[in-house]
Design an enzyme around this catalytic site. Structure first.
Site, PDB file in Angstrom:
ATOM      1  N   GLY A 134       5.254   1.058 -12.374  1.00  0.00           N
ATOM      2  CA  GLY A 134       5.620   2.437 -12.047  1.00  0.00           C
ATOM      3  C   GLY A 134       6.717   2.443 -10.988  1.00  0.00           C
ATOM      4  O   GLY A 134       7.525   1.521 -10.911  1.00  0.00           O
ATOM      5  N   VAL A 158       6.781   2.207  -7.506  1.00  0.00           N
ATOM      6  CA  VAL A 158       6.829   1.151  -6.490  1.00  0.00           C
ATOM      7  C   VAL A 158       6.961  -0.221  -7.153  1.00  0.00           C
ATOM      8  O   VAL A 158       7.775  -1.055  -6.731  1.00  0.00           O
ATOM      9  CB  VAL A 158       5.560   1.172  -5.603  1.00  0.00           C
ATOM     10  CG1 VAL A 158       5.593   0.036  -4.588  1.00  0.00           C
ATOM     11  CG2 VAL A 158       5.428   2.519  -4.887  1.00  0.00           C
ATOM     12  N   GLY A 159       6.181  -0.439  -8.221  1.00  0.00           N
ATOM     13  CA  GLY A 159       6.172  -1.748  -8.865  1.00  0.00           C
ATOM     14  C   GLY A 159       7.535  -2.122  -9.420  1.00  0.00           C
ATOM     15  O   GLY A 159       8.077  -3.194  -9.105  1.00  0.00           O
ATOM     16  N   ASP A 209       1.970  -3.929 -16.980  1.00  0.00           N
ATOM     17  CA  ASP A 209       1.467  -2.550 -16.909  1.00  0.00           C
ATOM     18  C   ASP A 209       0.621  -2.291 -18.143  1.00  0.00           C
ATOM     19  O   ASP A 209       0.860  -2.858 -19.215  1.00  0.00           O
ATOM     20  CB  ASP A 209       2.622  -1.544 -16.828  1.00  0.00           C
ATOM     21  CG  ASP A 209       2.177  -0.206 -16.264  1.00  0.00           C
ATOM     22  OD1 ASP A 209       2.492   0.097 -15.102  1.00  0.00           O
ATOM     23  OD2 ASP A 209       1.485   0.558 -17.000  1.00  0.00           O
ATOM     24  N   ASN A 214      -9.507   3.944  -8.731  1.00  0.00           N
ATOM     25  CA  ASN A 214      -8.625   2.843  -8.347  1.00  0.00           C
ATOM     26  C   ASN A 214      -9.413   1.579  -8.007  1.00  0.00           C
ATOM     27  O   ASN A 214      -8.897   0.479  -8.140  1.00  0.00           O
ATOM     28  CB  ASN A 214      -7.690   3.265  -7.207  1.00  0.00           C
ATOM     29  CG  ASN A 214      -6.532   4.107  -7.739  1.00  0.00           C
ATOM     30  OD1 ASN A 214      -6.331   4.194  -8.952  1.00  0.00           O
ATOM     31  ND2 ASN A 214      -5.782   4.721  -6.849  1.00  0.00           N
ATOM     32  N   ASN A 236      -3.334   2.679  -3.257  1.00  0.00           N
ATOM     33  CA  ASN A 236      -4.129   3.485  -2.319  1.00  0.00           C
ATOM     34  C   ASN A 236      -5.511   3.799  -2.877  1.00  0.00           C
ATOM     35  O   ASN A 236      -5.683   3.817  -4.094  1.00  0.00           O
ATOM     36  CB  ASN A 236      -3.400   4.809  -2.055  1.00  0.00           C
ATOM     37  CG  ASN A 236      -2.408   4.664  -0.906  1.00  0.00           C
ATOM     38  OD1 ASN A 236      -2.639   3.930   0.037  1.00  0.00           O
ATOM     39  ND2 ASN A 236      -1.308   5.405  -1.004  1.00  0.00           N
ATOM     40  N   ARG A 256       9.464   3.701   8.763  1.00  0.00           N
ATOM     41  CA  ARG A 256       9.687   5.145   8.919  1.00  0.00           C
ATOM     42  C   ARG A 256       9.900   5.474  10.394  1.00  0.00           C
ATOM     43  O   ARG A 256      10.835   6.178  10.758  1.00  0.00           O
ATOM     44  CB  ARG A 256       8.478   5.920   8.356  1.00  0.00           C
ATOM     45  CG  ARG A 256       8.458   5.897   6.843  1.00  0.00           C
ATOM     46  CD  ARG A 256       7.293   6.693   6.264  1.00  0.00           C
ATOM     47  NE  ARG A 256       7.447   6.772   4.811  1.00  0.00           N
ATOM     48  CZ  ARG A 256       6.456   6.699   3.936  1.00  0.00           C
ATOM     49  NH1 ARG A 256       5.210   6.550   4.350  1.00  0.00           N
ATOM     50  NH2 ARG A 256       6.687   6.786   2.648  1.00  0.00           N
ATOM     51  N   HIS A 279      -4.117   2.808   6.876  1.00  0.00           N
ATOM     52  CA  HIS A 279      -2.994   3.530   6.280  1.00  0.00           C
ATOM     53  C   HIS A 279      -3.460   4.938   5.925  1.00  0.00           C
ATOM     54  O   HIS A 279      -3.738   5.257   4.790  1.00  0.00           O
ATOM     55  CB  HIS A 279      -2.523   2.783   5.031  1.00  0.00           C
ATOM     56  CG  HIS A 279      -1.326   3.392   4.383  1.00  0.00           C
ATOM     57  ND1 HIS A 279      -0.168   3.659   5.063  1.00  0.00           N
ATOM     58  CD2 HIS A 279      -1.102   3.789   3.107  1.00  0.00           C
ATOM     59  CE1 HIS A 279       0.707   4.192   4.230  1.00  0.00           C
ATOM     60  NE2 HIS A 279       0.166   4.286   3.041  1.00  0.00           N
TER      61      HIS A 279
HETATM   62  O1  TXD Z   1       1.969   2.044   1.819  1.00  0.00           O
HETATM   63  C1  TXD Z   1       1.432   1.918   0.758  1.00  0.00           C
HETATM   64  N1  TXD Z   1       0.495   1.016   0.596  1.00  0.00           N
HETATM   65  C2  TXD Z   1       1.810   2.755  -0.381  1.00  0.00           C
HETATM   66  C3  TXD Z   1       0.857   2.904  -1.461  1.00  0.00           C
HETATM   67  C4  TXD Z   1       3.117   3.282  -0.510  1.00  0.00           C
HETATM   68  C5  TXD Z   1       3.504   3.884  -1.672  1.00  0.00           C
HETATM   69  C6  TXD Z   1       2.632   4.016  -2.827  1.00  0.00           C
HETATM   70  N2  TXD Z   1       1.283   3.664  -2.563  1.00  0.00           N
HETATM   71  C7  TXD Z   1       0.351   3.580  -3.685  1.00  0.00           C
HETATM   72  O2  TXD Z   1       0.803   2.613  -4.617  1.00  0.00           O
HETATM   73  C8  TXD Z   1       0.221   4.846  -4.507  1.00  0.00           C
HETATM   74  O3  TXD Z   1      -0.639   5.763  -3.872  1.00  0.00           O
HETATM   75  C9  TXD Z   1      -0.372   4.287  -5.780  1.00  0.00           C
HETATM   76  O4  TXD Z   1      -1.759   4.039  -5.611  1.00  0.00           O
HETATM   77  C10 TXD Z   1       0.341   2.935  -5.938  1.00  0.00           C
HETATM   78  C11 TXD Z   1       1.484   2.947  -6.918  1.00  0.00           C
HETATM   79  O5  TXD Z   1       2.385   3.979  -6.616  1.00  0.00           O
HETATM   80  P1  TXD Z   1       3.548   4.371  -7.658  1.00  0.00           P
HETATM   81  O6  TXD Z   1       4.338   5.451  -7.060  1.00  0.00           O
HETATM   82  O7  TXD Z   1       4.241   3.157  -8.131  1.00  0.00           O
HETATM   83  O8  TXD Z   1       2.660   4.957  -8.853  1.00  0.00           O
HETATM   84  P2  TXD Z   1       3.041   5.082 -10.397  1.00  0.00           P
HETATM   85  O9  TXD Z   1       4.496   5.288 -10.568  1.00  0.00           O
HETATM   86  O10 TXD Z   1       2.093   6.070 -10.972  1.00  0.00           O
HETATM   87  O11 TXD Z   1       2.696   3.628 -10.992  1.00  0.00           O
HETATM   88  C12 TXD Z   1       1.417   3.139 -11.130  1.00  0.00           C
HETATM   89  C13 TXD Z   1       1.405   2.300 -12.397  1.00  0.00           C
HETATM   90  C14 TXD Z   1       1.620   3.109 -13.668  1.00  0.00           C
HETATM   91  O12 TXD Z   1       2.760   2.647 -14.380  1.00  0.00           O
HETATM   92  C15 TXD Z   1       0.326   2.889 -14.467  1.00  0.00           C
HETATM   93  O13 TXD Z   1       0.536   2.824 -15.890  1.00  0.00           O
HETATM   94  C16 TXD Z   1      -0.128   1.549 -13.919  1.00  0.00           C
HETATM   95  O14 TXD Z   1       0.135   1.645 -12.522  1.00  0.00           O
HETATM   96  N3  TXD Z   1      -1.544   1.270 -14.147  1.00  0.00           N
HETATM   97  C17 TXD Z   1      -1.996   0.054 -14.515  1.00  0.00           C
HETATM   98  N4  TXD Z   1      -1.358  -1.107 -14.702  1.00  0.00           N
HETATM   99  C18 TXD Z   1      -2.114  -2.168 -15.084  1.00  0.00           C
HETATM  100  N5  TXD Z   1      -3.448  -2.106 -15.248  1.00  0.00           N
HETATM  101  C19 TXD Z   1      -4.126  -0.962 -15.063  1.00  0.00           C
HETATM  102  N6  TXD Z   1      -5.454  -0.920 -15.221  1.00  0.00           N
HETATM  103  C20 TXD Z   1      -3.401   0.183 -14.669  1.00  0.00           C
HETATM  104  N7  TXD Z   1      -3.747   1.478 -14.404  1.00  0.00           N
HETATM  105  C21 TXD Z   1      -2.614   2.125 -14.084  1.00  0.00           C
END
Ligand code: TXD
Length: 306
Positions: free
Chosen positions: A11, A13-14, A33, A95, A120, A151, A175
């Site tokens: 997504g 961040v990834g 993913d 999560n 998170n 930040r 956090h």
């Molecule tokens: O400071 C920090 N730690 C953070 C945390 C800063 C920014 C974002 N933070 C957290 O990271 C945010 O609250 C989310 O829990 C994660 C990921 O954030 P992002 O903005 O990248 O979220 P997206 O764009 O929704 O991407 C999540 C991806 C998405 O493509 C889903 O299809 C995938 O996770 N996903 C999975 N992949 C593999 N396996 C499983 N089971 C799965 N479930 C969802």
């Protein structure tokens, strides 16, 4: 490349983390993913940028964990965002299940890897990953402090009109809303912040830092921050793979440091090739220590819900 990194969750961040790692030729990358061929598509798109940008890192994407085998570092960003009507506890449960599954798959194929958690609620997901992997705290920790400190550094640099390079900052604790920005350990060209700004202005910067994630969410309307979070993950991965031993605030499982035990909380940690080399114990005032303990108590409350 000499190293291999896996990023789970392609997504915001990834995928941005993968891009940063590949463009810097830090490692080859596997991106996983659950969403069909999405990771494969993003990986191919990034590889097609390689001739233009001139990087030779290989990026492989997919939904099968076999592409992750033998990774030096695995970054977990997989998760669900909080949807309208979903409570924090619902999100925690969802999560948690995702993290359990992801970490289980990763450690089967990369038993010697270092796990960096991002999903998170961060500190709680670190605990889930610790339990599932059975890893010692050197090899399972979380990214949050580098982001929160970045930040704060940006806000300080903007307030004083100086280069961001001259500003260091430390934000400790969980956090969440109770994170602890440490003005005394925030410096501008080596000068502690309280010597440069009055209390009111420091308070305003601290508050903006605590609400930094929410400020971006409010502006984006959809999704949350990812440019700064991915930069923060990149810095941690680079310190590990290049064995730089940078002291970075990370969510680490504490064993008595700062008077805290059996809880993940953001503390300064030295990151090298084996992961967390050492937890650095800075001297805190009574007030700072109290804030850190309050923040850790919030994290412990989440642990109980796991
Ligand atoms: O400071 C920090 N730690 C953070 C945390 C800063 C920014 C974002 N933070 C957290 O990271 C945010 O609250 C989310 O829990 C994660 C990921 O954030 P992002 O903005 O990248 O979220 P997206 O764009 O929704 O991407 C999540 C991806 C998405 O493509 C889903 O299809 C995938 O996770 N996903 C999975 N992949 C593999 N396996 C499983 N089971 C799965 N479930 C969802």
């Amino acid at each position: 490349m000499d190293h291999k990194v896996t990023v789970v969750g392609a997504g915001h961040v990834g995928a941005t983390t993968v891009q940063r790692i590949a463009e810097a030729e830090l490692a080859d990358v596997a991106m996983v993913d659950i969403m069909g061929d999405m990771a494969k598509g993003k990986a191919l798109d990034m590889m097609e940028s390689a001739p233009v940008l001139g990087f030779d890192s290989k990026i492989e994407g997919g939904s099968d964990y076999d592409i992750t085998a033998g990774s030096d570092v695995c970054v977990v960003t997989a998760g669900l965002p909080r949807k309208p009507g979903m409570s924090r506890d619902d999100l925690l449960a969802k999560n948690k299940a995702i993290t359990q599954e992801v970490v289980g798959e990763l450690v089967k194929r990369s038993p010697d890897t270092i796990l960096i958690m991002v999903t998170n609620p961060l500190d709680a997901m670190c605990e889930v990953a610790r339990r599932v992997s059975g890893f010692g705290r050197e090899r399972v920790f979380g990214m949050a402090g580098v982001l929160d400190s970045a930040r704060m550094r940006y806000f300080v640099a903007a307030e004083l009109g100086v280069s961001v390079k001259d500003v260091t900052a430390f934000v400790l604790g969980g956090h969440g809303d109770s994170m602890v920005p440490l003005a005394r350990y925030t410096t501008v060209a080596g000068v502690p912040l309280p010597e440069l700004l009055d209390d009111d202005r420091i308070d305003a910067i601290n508050n903006r830092t605590r609400k930094g994630g929410g400020e971006i969410v409010g502006l984006l309307k959809q999704g949350s921050a990812y440019y700064a979070p991915s930069a923060a993950v990149f810095e941690m991965v680079a310190s590990i793979l290049r064995n730089k031993k940078q002291i970075l605030p990370c969510s680490v499982y504490l064993k008595g440091e700062y008077g805290l035990e059996n809880v993940f909380a953001g503390v300064p940690a030295k990151l090298g090739r084996k992961g967390v080399d050492k937890v650095m114990e800075f001297e805190l005032t009574n007030a700072e220590r109290k804030e850190l303990h309050t923040s850790a108590a919030d994290v412990k409350e989440l642990f109980e819900k796991l």
